[in-house]
Design a protein around this motif. Structure first.
Motif, PDB file in Angstrom:
ATOM      1  N   ALA A  20       9.382   5.675  -1.333  1.00 20.78           N
ATOM      2  CA  ALA A  20       8.279   6.152  -0.493  1.00 20.78           C
ATOM      3  C   ALA A  20       6.936   5.941  -1.193  1.00 20.78           C
ATOM      4  O   ALA A  20       5.969   5.485  -0.569  1.00 20.78           O
ATOM      5  CB  ALA A  20       8.477   7.619  -0.142  1.00 20.78           C
ATOM      6  N   ASP A  21       6.865   6.254  -2.485  1.00 24.80           N
ATOM      7  CA  ASP A  21       5.616   6.033  -3.224  1.00 24.80           C
ATOM      8  C   ASP A  21       5.300   4.543  -3.329  1.00 24.80           C
ATOM      9  O   ASP A  21       4.150   4.127  -3.192  1.00 24.80           O
ATOM     10  CB  ASP A  21       5.678   6.656  -4.620  1.00 24.80           C
ATOM     11  CG  ASP A  21       5.510   8.175  -4.600  1.00 24.80           C
ATOM     12  OD1 ASP A  21       5.064   8.708  -3.560  1.00 24.80           O
ATOM     13  OD2 ASP A  21       5.808   8.813  -5.628  1.00 24.80           O
ATOM     14  N   TYR A  22       6.327   3.724  -3.576  1.00 19.98           N
ATOM     15  CA  TYR A  22       6.128   2.284  -3.665  1.00 19.98           C
ATOM     16  C   TYR A  22       5.605   1.729  -2.328  1.00 19.98           C
ATOM     17  O   TYR A  22       4.619   0.983  -2.297  1.00 19.98           O
ATOM     18  CB  TYR A  22       7.429   1.579  -4.050  1.00 19.98           C
ATOM     19  CG  TYR A  22       7.347   0.080  -3.959  1.00 19.98           C
ATOM     20  CD1 TYR A  22       6.735  -0.657  -4.969  1.00 19.98           C
ATOM     21  CD2 TYR A  22       7.848  -0.592  -2.853  1.00 19.98           C
ATOM     22  CE1 TYR A  22       6.627  -2.033  -4.883  1.00 19.98           C
ATOM     23  CE2 TYR A  22       7.752  -1.970  -2.760  1.00 19.98           C
ATOM     24  CZ  TYR A  22       7.141  -2.689  -3.773  1.00 19.98           C
ATOM     25  OH  TYR A  22       7.041  -4.044  -3.681  1.00 19.98           O
ATOM     26  N   ASP A  23       6.255   2.107  -1.225  1.00 22.78           N
ATOM     27  CA  ASP A  23       5.836   1.634   0.093  1.00 22.78           C
ATOM     28  C   ASP A  23       4.405   2.063   0.404  1.00 22.78           C
ATOM     29  O   ASP A  23       3.617   1.295   0.964  1.00 22.78           O
ATOM     30  CB  ASP A  23       6.788   2.141   1.183  1.00 22.78           C
ATOM     31  CG  ASP A  23       8.168   1.484   1.115  1.00 22.78           C
ATOM     32  OD1 ASP A  23       8.300   0.418   0.456  1.00 22.78           O
ATOM     33  OD2 ASP A  23       9.107   2.030   1.720  1.00 22.78           O
ATOM     34  N   ALA A  24       4.058   3.288   0.028  1.00 25.03           N
ATOM     35  CA  ALA A  24       2.698   3.778   0.257  1.00 25.03           C
ATOM     36  C   ALA A  24       1.691   2.984  -0.572  1.00 25.03           C
ATOM     37  O   ALA A  24       0.607   2.640  -0.080  1.00 25.03           O
ATOM     38  CB  ALA A  24       2.612   5.264  -0.075  1.00 25.03           C
ATOM     39  N   MET A  25       2.030   2.642  -1.792  1.00 26.08           N
ATOM     40  CA  MET A  25       1.127   1.854  -2.634  1.00 26.08           C
ATOM     41  C   MET A  25       0.944   0.448  -2.073  1.00 26.08           C
ATOM     42  O   MET A  25      -0.170  -0.090  -2.062  1.00 26.08           O
ATOM     43  CB  MET A  25       1.662   1.791  -4.070  1.00 26.08           C
ATOM     44  CG  MET A  25       1.524   3.107  -4.813  1.00 26.08           C
ATOM     45  SD  MET A  25       2.307   3.118  -6.453  1.00 26.08           S
ATOM     46  CE  MET A  25       1.521   1.765  -7.257  1.00 26.08           C
ATOM     47  N   VAL A  26       2.032  -0.156  -1.576  1.00 26.79           N
ATOM     48  CA  VAL A  26       1.938  -1.491  -0.978  1.00 26.79           C
ATOM     49  C   VAL A  26       1.049  -1.443   0.260  1.00 26.79           C
ATOM     50  O   VAL A  26       0.206  -2.320   0.478  1.00 26.79           O
ATOM     51  CB  VAL A  26       3.343  -2.038  -0.653  1.00 26.79           C
ATOM     52  CG1 VAL A  26       3.264  -3.282   0.215  1.00 26.79           C
ATOM     53  CG2 VAL A  26       4.112  -2.331  -1.939  1.00 26.79           C
TER      54      VAL A  26
END
Length: 125
Positions: A20-26
């Motif tokens: 979730a954090d990775y997707d939000a950063m992308v």
């Protein structure tokens, strides 16, 4: 995503975060790139280094109308006026707009200059 990302694991060389954090950063990175691109286009518009076209122009191009005709209409020119500005015959312009002749590179270059548009906007699709 929270303002604070909690690492799930970390070493001296890497950090593991949640999906979730990775997707939000992308997503944030994509948004930042879009904002950068829009700002660059806005600056070119203000400096008159580029031009925006109405959606009707783009719709006609997407519908397959000949670009010379579309931009001639957009500029409010008659066929006779455009032919005169480009230094080509009215009959030849008609053949180009009706796709019975493709238009030579020389003629298309003259037409792009007369229409004040980049030559690549007149290139065949």
């Amino acid at each position: 995503m929270n303002a604070f990302i909690k690492p799930l694991a970390q070493t001296d060389d890497s950090v593991t975060i949640s999906r979730a954090d990775y997707d939000a950063m992308v997503a944030l990175l994509a948004d930042a790139e879009d904002i950068r691109d829009a700002t660059a286009v806005a600056a070119k518009l203000v400096a008159r280094e580029t031009e925006a076209y109405p959606v009707e122009v783009m719709d006609r191009l997407l519908d397959g109308d000949h670009p010379v005709r579309v931009f001639r209409d957009h500029r409010g020119l008659t066929a006779q006026e455009l032919a005169g500005r480009a230094g080509i015959s009215r009959a030849y312009l008609s053949e180009v707009e009706n796709r019975s002749k493709p238009g030579s590179l020389k003629a298309m270059t003259k037409l792009s200059a007369a229409l004040n548009i980049p030559l690549d906007l007149l290139a065949p699709q």
